[in-house]
Scaffold this motif. Structure first.
Motif, mmCIF file in Angstrom:
data_model
loop_
_atom_site.group_PDB
_atom_site.id
_atom_site.type_symbol
_atom_site.label_atom_id
_atom_site.label_comp_id
_atom_site.label_asym_id
_atom_site.label_seq_id
_atom_site.Cartn_x
_atom_site.Cartn_y
_atom_site.Cartn_z
ATOM 1 N N UNK A 1 0.218 -1.016 0.138
ATOM 2 C CA UNK A 1 0.066 -0.479 0.040
ATOM 3 C C UNK A 1 0.653 1.375 -0.184
ATOM 4 N N UNK A 2 1.545 1.141 1.175
ATOM 5 C CA UNK A 2 2.581 2.410 1.107
ATOM 6 C C UNK A 2 3.461 2.960 -0.854
ATOM 7 N N UNK A 3 3.835 1.189 -0.584
ATOM 8 C CA UNK A 3 4.476 1.568 -2.778
ATOM 9 C C UNK A 3 3.885 1.985 -3.525
ATOM 10 N N UNK A 4 2.386 2.109 -3.018
ATOM 11 C CA UNK A 4 1.131 2.315 -4.639
ATOM 12 C C UNK A 4 1.347 3.864 -4.395
ATOM 13 N N UNK A 5 0.819 4.734 -2.409
ATOM 14 C CA UNK A 5 0.974 6.086 -2.510
ATOM 15 C C UNK A 5 2.349 6.491 -3.085
ATOM 16 N N UNK A 6 3.389 5.934 -3.046
ATOM 17 C CA UNK A 6 4.085 6.012 -3.608
ATOM 18 C C UNK A 6 4.596 6.292 -4.906
ATOM 19 N N UNK A 7 4.538 5.341 -5.805
ATOM 20 C CA UNK A 7 4.198 5.166 -7.004
ATOM 21 C C UNK A 7 2.548 5.749 -7.507
ATOM 22 N N UNK A 8 2.593 6.905 -7.252
ATOM 23 C CA UNK A 8 1.330 7.546 -7.342
ATOM 24 C C UNK A 8 1.934 8.692 -7.090
ATOM 25 N N UNK A 9 2.374 9.246 -6.043
ATOM 26 C CA UNK A 9 2.920 10.036 -5.907
ATOM 27 C C UNK A 9 4.879 10.706 -7.053
ATOM 28 N N UNK A 10 5.108 10.163 -7.157
ATOM 29 C CA UNK A 10 6.488 9.697 -8.298
ATOM 30 C C UNK A 10 5.920 9.363 -9.624
ATOM 31 N N UNK A 11 4.929 9.399 -10.408
ATOM 32 C CA UNK A 11 3.972 9.576 -11.195
ATOM 33 C C UNK A 11 5.456 8.697 -12.747
ATOM 34 N N UNK A 12 5.729 9.688 -12.491
ATOM 35 C CA UNK A 12 6.642 9.782 -14.286
ATOM 36 C C UNK A 12 7.943 8.827 -13.903
ATOM 37 N N UNK A 13 8.464 8.212 -12.770
ATOM 38 C CA UNK A 13 8.909 7.174 -12.378
ATOM 39 C C UNK A 13 9.199 6.568 -12.466
ATOM 40 N N UNK A 14 7.496 6.295 -11.543
ATOM 41 C CA UNK A 14 7.005 4.395 -11.512
ATOM 42 C C UNK A 14 6.765 4.023 -12.735
ATOM 43 N N UNK A 15 6.276 4.800 -14.153
ATOM 44 C CA UNK A 15 5.582 4.424 -15.266
ATOM 45 C C UNK A 15 6.952 4.243 -16.090
ATOM 46 N N UNK A 16 7.929 4.290 -15.771
ATOM 47 C CA UNK A 16 9.218 3.906 -16.157
ATOM 48 C C UNK A 16 9.174 2.317 -15.632
ATOM 49 N N UNK A 17 9.270 1.857 -14.928
ATOM 50 C CA UNK A 17 9.673 0.932 -13.917
ATOM 51 C C UNK A 17 8.371 -0.447 -14.644
ATOM 52 N N UNK A 18 7.527 0.854 -13.952
ATOM 53 C CA UNK A 18 5.917 0.047 -14.541
ATOM 54 C C UNK A 18 4.797 0.776 -15.591
ATOM 55 N N UNK A 19 5.358 0.331 -16.651
ATOM 56 C CA UNK A 19 4.284 1.006 -17.747
ATOM 57 C C UNK A 19 3.303 0.351 -17.307
#
Length: 239
Positions: A214-232
């Motif tokens: 859950x925490x990592x999902x919150x971080x992924x949403x906050x850092x969307x540009x970075x997260x989409x590179x790792x997880x399209x």
């Protein structure tokens, strides 16, 4: 696997890997050509994916890629936690076999070895994810409740619901790696509770374990540009 199962798996992977935009129409003929199959297994796959919740049919019967709210994703993670908590309680109450004990201990040892590296490599992440999936699968398989196993399998088909779905974001900053170490420590505590036959404790630990996801999902949403590179597949999540 049959051709129909293969097409279903390939199409599901394409959607979850972000190959299609949310709301994009999935045309049977184009998909058939892309997957090297006829339209019949593609049509069957789309029906199944609608049942799983990955696609939806519009008013004209055409299939579109679904988009998900952050709440839907976090709800799916929470459901997994409660289902795995029930599985852990059943295993603790039934008793841990010698085979299961050895298999779980091997997972813990491998996780300890992989997390000893700092910084972690991409290969370490991949190996840890495989170990993590194996650890969770061993407990689920050992619980003996087929209805529970089917419920987990269905829930895991939703974006980012599976046990290792959020791991690629972990370790990108020092704080994330600390949480990764904490999550593996929870594996050790869960193993201890299973061995001691402490069903309630095992259940509580399994539920709490999903808070890292859950925490990592919150971080992924906050850092969307970075997260989409790792997880399209993050492109499927709106909000």
């Amino acid at each position: 696997m049959s051709l129909q199962e293969t097409v279903l798996m390939q199409l599901r992977d394409l959607i979850l890997s972000g190959e299609f935009a949310p709301g994009q129409r999935l045309a049977e003929q184009q998909l058939a050509e892309r997957l090297g199959a006829s339209r019949t297994p593609v049509r069957a796959a789309l029906v199944t994916l609608e049942q799983e919740g990955l696609v939806e049919a519009n008013d004209t019967g055409k299939y579109l890629v679904r988009q998900f709210t952050a709440r839907e994703v976090t709800d799916a993670i929470a459901v997994r936690g409660h289902l795995e908590g029930m599985a852990a309680r059943l295993v603790a109450e039934h008793g841990v076999s010698r085979q299961l004990q050895g298999d779980l201990q091997a997972c813990l040892d491998e996780g300890d070895r992989l997390l000893a590296d700092s910084p972690l490599t991409i290969e370490s992440y991949a190996a840890y994810a495989a170990m993590n999936d194996r650890f969770h699968a061993l407990i689920l398989d050992a619980c003996g409740n087929r209805a529970l196993q089917r419920a987990v399998a269905l829930n895991d088909k939703l974006p980012f619901a599976p046990a290792s779905a959020m791991l690629p974001m972990q370790g990108t900053v020092a704080l994330d790696r600390d949480w990764m170490l904490y999550a593996h420590r929870q594996h050790h505590m869960l193993f201890d509770a299973l061995q001691r036959g402490q069903g309630a404790r095992a259940q509580a630990l399994a539920v709490e374990h999903t808070e890292v996801a859950q925490m990592n999902m919150r971080l992924a949403l906050e850092r969307r540009a970075e997260s989409e590179r790792f997880m399209p597949g993050m492109r499927l999540v709106v909000g």
